[in-house]
Write a protein that holds these residues in place. Structure first.
Motif, PDB file in Angstrom:
ATOM      1  N   LEU A   7       1.075  -0.809  -0.551  1.00 26.61           N
ATOM      2  CA  LEU A   7       0.254   0.259   0.010  1.00 26.61           C
ATOM      3  C   LEU A   7       0.620   1.177  -0.070  1.00 26.61           C
ATOM      4  N   THR A   8       0.940   2.242  -0.687  1.00 18.02           N
ATOM      5  CA  THR A   8       0.951   3.808  -0.917  1.00 18.02           C
ATOM      6  C   THR A   8       0.269   4.356  -0.470  1.00 18.02           C
ATOM      7  N   VAL A   9       0.254   5.786   0.231  1.00 20.89           N
ATOM      8  CA  VAL A   9      -0.724   5.667   0.302  1.00 20.89           C
ATOM      9  C   VAL A   9       0.015   7.914   0.113  1.00 20.89           C
ATOM     10  N   GLY A  19       4.160   0.766   0.422  1.00 24.77           N
ATOM     11  CA  GLY A  19       4.092  -1.033   0.353  1.00 24.77           C
ATOM     12  C   GLY A  19       4.517  -1.110   1.930  1.00 24.77           C
ATOM     13  N   VAL A  20       3.532  -0.443   1.821  1.00 27.95           N
ATOM     14  CA  VAL A  20       2.813  -1.579   3.249  1.00 27.95           C
ATOM     15  C   VAL A  20       2.052  -2.540   3.417  1.00 27.95           C
ATOM     16  N   GLY A  37       3.920  11.052  13.418  1.00 28.22           N
ATOM     17  CA  GLY A  37       3.842  11.565  12.332  1.00 28.22           C
ATOM     18  C   GLY A  37       4.479   9.869  11.730  1.00 28.22           C
ATOM     19  N   ALA A  38       4.199   8.734  11.618  1.00 31.42           N
ATOM     20  CA  ALA A  38       4.430   7.212  11.226  1.00 31.42           C
ATOM     21  C   ALA A  38       4.055   7.045   9.936  1.00 31.42           C
ATOM     22  N   GLY A  39       2.476   7.011  10.031  1.00 35.57           N
ATOM     23  CA  GLY A  39       1.969   6.778   9.193  1.00 35.57           C
ATOM     24  C   GLY A  39       0.267   6.298   9.847  1.00 35.57           C
ATOM     25  N   LYS A  40       1.038   5.904  11.094  1.00 35.26           N
ATOM     26  CA  LYS A  40      -0.278   4.890  11.547  1.00 35.26           C
ATOM     27  C   LYS A  40      -1.355   5.849  11.385  1.00 35.26           C
ATOM     28  N   THR A  41      -1.840   6.967  11.785  1.00 41.82           N
ATOM     29  CA  THR A  41      -3.330   7.412  11.316  1.00 41.82           C
ATOM     30  C   THR A  41      -3.812   7.276  10.232  1.00 41.82           C
ATOM     31  N   THR A  42      -2.692   7.491   8.780  1.00 41.58           N
ATOM     32  CA  THR A  42      -3.061   7.338   7.357  1.00 41.58           C
ATOM     33  C   THR A  42      -3.045   5.883   7.337  1.00 41.58           C
ATOM     34  N   GLY A 211       6.124   5.220   7.280  1.00 46.49           N
ATOM     35  CA  GLY A 211       5.815   5.188   6.256  1.00 46.49           C
ATOM     36  C   GLY A 211       6.153   3.798   6.099  1.00 46.49           C
ATOM     37  N   ARG A 212       7.128   3.278   6.538  1.00 48.77           N
ATOM     38  CA  ARG A 212       7.601   2.000   5.594  1.00 48.77           C
ATOM     39  C   ARG A 212       7.081   0.525   7.269  1.00 48.77           C
TER      40      ARG A 212
END
Ligand code: ATP
Length: 235
Positions: A7-9, A19-20, A37-42, A211-212
């Motif tokens: 997954l890329t957002v 690339g999750v 800011g790691a991307g958890k909520t995203t 993000g990874r």
């Protein structure tokens, strides 16, 4: 039950997830841990349909969510208790629980059973059922947000930082309820900065950094992992 594949957002030029790949099995409690800011909520928003996905796919019980809006995802059984709680301040506890589910009740299921279940789980909400949302303490608001998410009778419950802004004792209390929900067999994906609490309820966890996914393992193993202990457990 849930699979996120590569997954890329992105928000414009800012790539929030790259690339999750992540899986949640039926009946499992899975934690996603990581710093601010790691991307958890995203990631939670991508699953619940609040964030568009740039590439990759999300499969829930064999169905691709790519083209489905968030209302369809709720109908499929995905329900989120959002970060910051987002309860309606001018409505009572009971109205928050019942009104929030109006759209989800396409089959006009009786609300009373669900209300009773929410009140059994959170007796403090029952005592305060006529109290307005704004007047609840932080912990009570968090319980209300979780209770409201459960009103949709989810099969997958998404929790966004249930401990956020709570004193340690209250955060513990909220997590005791999360444990109870998990023990009832519901599948949970919980996002947390508080790694100790997250690993106390999770069967497995993923560590997200900028993000990874950089690590994934059972909660038992992650508690012993040197990198996790140093970076997230302060040991
Ligand atoms: P926190 O625990 O602080 O909420 P998080 O791990 O949940 O952090 P996200 O909120 O998913 O992190 O944010 C991931 C990245 O995406 C951050 O760099 C953030 O600044 C950026 N971001 C999030 N939302 C937006 C947005 N609407 N527009 C632009 N950038 C955003």
């Amino acid at each position: 039950m849930l699979a996120c594949n590569d997954l890329t957002v992105a928000y414009g030029d800012i790539v929030a997830l790259q690339g999750v790949t992540l899986e949640v099995g039926r009946g499992e409690t899975v934690a996603l841990i990581g710093a601010n800011g790691a991307g958890k909520t995203t990631l939670l928003h991508a699953i619940s349909g609040l964030n568009p996905v740039r590439s990759g796919d999300i499969i829930f019980e064999g169905t691709s969510l790519a083209r489905l809006g968030s209302d369809r995802r709720v109908a499929l059984g995905i329900s989120q208790a959002p970060e910051g709680r987002r309860i309606f301040p001018g409505l009572t506890v009971e109205e928050n629980l019942t009104l929030a589910t109006v759209n989800w009740r396409r089959w006009r299921q009786p609300i009373a059973d669900d209300l009773a279940r929410a009140f059994d789980l959170f007796p403090r909400l029952k005592e305060r059922r006529r109290q307005l949302g704004w007047s609840l303490s932080g912990g009570e608001q968090q319980m209300l947000a979780i209770g409201r998410a459960l009103m949709a009778r989810p099969r997958l419950l998404l929790l966004d930082e249930p401990s956020l802004g709570l004193a340690p004792r209250l955060a513990e209390e909220v997590y005791e309820r999360v444990r109870q929900i998990a023990d009832s067999g519901l599948t949970i994906l919980v996002v947390e900065q508080n790694t100790v609490l997250a690993l106390s309820v999770a069967d497995r966890a993923y560590v997200l950094e900028t993000g990874r996914i950089v690590l994934q393992d059972t909660a038992v193993n992650l508690k012993q992992n040197t990198r996790v202990r140093e970076a997230y457990l302060g040991r």
